[in-house]
Scaffold this active site. Structure first.
Site, PDB file in Angstrom:
ATOM      1  N   ASP A  33       0.815  -1.223   0.000  1.00 39.61           N
ATOM      2  CA  ASP A  33       0.000   0.000   0.000  1.00 39.61           C
ATOM      3  C   ASP A  33       0.852   1.278   0.000  1.00 39.61           C
ATOM      4  O   ASP A  33       0.687   2.153   0.867  1.00 39.61           O
ATOM      5  CB  ASP A  33      -0.916   0.034   1.242  1.00 39.61           C
ATOM      6  CG  ASP A  33      -1.703  -1.247   1.427  1.00 39.61           C
ATOM      7  OD1 ASP A  33      -2.107  -1.843   0.418  1.00 39.61           O
ATOM      8  OD2 ASP A  33      -1.918  -1.649   2.592  1.00 39.61           O
ATOM      9  N   GLU A 206     -11.398   0.026  -3.331  1.00 42.93           N
ATOM     10  CA  GLU A 206     -10.811   0.514  -2.076  1.00 42.93           C
ATOM     11  C   GLU A 206      -9.637   1.411  -2.437  1.00 42.93           C
ATOM     12  O   GLU A 206      -9.478   1.821  -3.577  1.00 42.93           O
ATOM     13  CB  GLU A 206     -10.381  -0.671  -1.190  1.00 42.93           C
ATOM     14  CG  GLU A 206      -9.434  -1.636  -1.863  1.00 42.93           C
ATOM     15  CD  GLU A 206      -9.073  -2.834  -1.001  1.00 42.93           C
ATOM     16  OE1 GLU A 206      -9.427  -2.877   0.171  1.00 42.93           O
ATOM     17  OE2 GLU A 206      -8.404  -3.751  -1.532  1.00 42.93           O
TER      18      GLU A 206
HETATM   19  O1  FUB Z   1      -3.137  -3.704   3.243  1.00 40.60           O
HETATM   20  C1  FUB Z   1      -4.427  -4.099   3.656  1.00 40.60           C
HETATM   21  C2  FUB Z   1      -5.427  -3.790   2.604  1.00 40.60           C
HETATM   22  O2  FUB Z   1      -5.109  -4.458   1.403  1.00 40.60           O
HETATM   23  C3  FUB Z   1      -5.446  -2.346   2.193  1.00 40.60           C
HETATM   24  O3  FUB Z   1      -6.054  -1.544   3.138  1.00 40.60           O
HETATM   25  C4  FUB Z   1      -6.149  -2.471   0.904  1.00 40.60           C
HETATM   26  O4  FUB Z   1      -6.124  -1.330   0.122  1.00 40.60           O
HETATM   27  C5  FUB Z   1      -5.423  -3.643   0.300  1.00 40.60           C
HETATM   28  O5  FUB Z   1      -4.235  -3.276  -0.324  1.00 40.60           O
END
Ligand code: FUB
Length: 444
Positions: A33, A206
């Site tokens: 991320d 997301e």
């Molecule tokens: O790293 C945990 C989760 O996985 C993140 O919050 C999402 O965006 C995905 O990358």
């Protein structure tokens, strides 16, 4: 590709490492991320810190206990400034939740605001996310976390965008949907009711990341169009939308990594996409590693799709270890594999399996003085011959190494036979059918 620890500074309890890498850009630990920002002329990277889970509950899931920050001035050498926030030292975070997911950092009025999601102590069933803030005077800390999370933000993946008029906005996601609200000047409280971002395509999304270019606001996000996450974007004329869906920035992974997550920035007049893949953990896609590739806009402001590469970005010094396995292109008969399957952070090697198999590695800086010596870390069980060429794979030979039988990987030296200066692309070609394994090459 191996970790180079060029500088180790012991400053009370803070340890900084300099790491040199192509893609993935950080070795020795997982970095998911990646949010990248330019502060004081350098790039600062704020990733999540995936770890193999120490607790059974999360053995097959995301597991993160803290955050590190990294910086670089050339996008090749990265300094690890150590841990900046940890789950045990944030008053509102459930300390054994291992839920320090995708973070963000922005600067305003000389302060640095680090936003991070995690599971609150009072979460129902021990689940759910809020978003907290930690504040520092420097981009690398020390960061002091606030006692409570931001009221009104329930979700993950915060992104903060400060517009030209100084109004700040916070974006986040919850249940696969995207939200936005204005932030007060203190950067720690909402100044408007959250609203859902509409008009985005169907499917899970997301990781919102918002930036502005030439008056266009780009709302970018990981999106499951088919099986796993692509990176996609929409554009609008205000930070809160409405946004119009434009298309993909990156396709879904052909190999198994369900997530992708990104940030986009301009540095020294070039745009870059930071994203992640599970390079160091091919069997478990919850241990991911940050990567960078260049990003280009069309003249109408649309984004050209980015093809993920192993070479990544930045110039490699000829005197450094040139990790050919982070190649720009590869020919039939050559392939890469881990140097040590038991410790994947040791990186990769290139295997040349037949005559004329080749690998191309771009942007090596030879400077103004041509090197005299080529060094190669190589194993050649039955001997062999390797040529290093420049310009193209049939281009001028700058070194030819006749290898005796080498039953283990050894460092071999050979004279450079043709002058080579400036920034060049290299081609390494095997002249025989005997298999050869090259860890790295370097010039002196
Ligand atoms: O790293 C945990 C989760 O996985 C993140 O919050 C999402 O965006 C995905 O990358």
């Amino acid at each position: 590709m191996k970790k180079r620890i060029g500088l180790v500074l012991f400053l009370s309890l803070v340890v900084s490492y300099t790491l040199m890498a192509q893609n993935p850009i950080i070795s020795g630990q997982f970095t998911a991320d990646p949010t990248a920002r330019v502060f004081d002329g350098k790039i600062y990277l704020y990733p999540s810190h995936d770890i193999p889970s120490p607790i059974e509950r999360l053995e097959k899931w995301f597991c993160m206990a803290d955050y590190h920050v990294f910086s670089s001035a050339n996008m090749t050498d990265w300094t690890d400034h150590g841990v900046i926030v940890t789950q045990n030292e944030v008053p509102w975070v459930q300390p054994d939740s291992y839920s320090m997911w995708a973070p963000e950092c922005v600067t305003r009025n000389g302060k640095y605001y680090f936003y991070f999601p995690s599971t609150p102590r009072d979460a129902a069933d021990g689940k759910g996310f809020a978003v907290g803030v930690a504040i520092a005077d420097k981009p690398y800390g020390p960061f002091t976390p606030l006692a409570s999370p931001i009221e009104g933000v329930k979700g993950i993946d915060p992104c903060v965008f400060i517009d030209k008029d100084n109004q700040a906005y916070i974006y986040w996601c919850a249940g696969g949907k995207m939200f936005v609200a204005k932030l007060k000047d203190n950067m720690t409280e909402l100044a408007s009711e959250p609203s859902q971002i509409e008009n985005l395509p169907q499917g899970f999304m997301e990781g919102p990341f918002v930036f502005e270019r030439n008056g266009v606001y780009y709302f970018t996000f990981p999106w499951v169009q088919d099986k796993t996450e692509t990176l996609a974007y929409a554009t609008g004329s205000t930070p809160m939308g409405p946004f119009q869906f434009e298309g993909l920035i990156m396709d879904q992974w052909p190999s198994a990594c369900w997530t992708n997550h990104h940030s986009i920035l301009e540095y020294q007049k070039q745009w870059y996409l930071f994203y992640h893949h599970n390079d160091y953990s091919p069997e478990f896609d919850k241990n991911r590693s940050a990567r960078i590739d260049s990003l280009f806009f069309n003249s109408d402001g649309t984004i050209q799709k980015v093809k993920p590469t192993l070479r990544g970005v930045g110039v490699t010094q000829a005197t450094d270890k040139i990790q050919l396995d982070r190649y720009s292109d590869i020919g039939d008969g050559a392939k890469i594999d881990f140097v040590n399957a038991a410790d994947k952070f040791e990186g990769w090697k290139t295997i040349f399996n037949k005559k004329n198999s080749w690998i191309q590695y771009n942007s090596v800086n030879f400077g103004k003085i041509s090197p005299k010596l080529l060094k190669i870390k190589v194993m050649a069980r039955d001997g062999g011959t390797i040529q290093v060429r420049t310009q193209h794979k049939e281009g001028p030979v700058i070194a030819e190494i006749k290898l005796p039988e080498l039953k283990r990987s050894l460092l071999i030296e050979s004279p450079v036979i043709k002058e080579i200066k400036g920034i060049r692309n290299l081609f390494v070609v095997s002249l025989n059918n005997q298999p050869l394994e090259v860890d790295w090459i370097s010039f002196e």
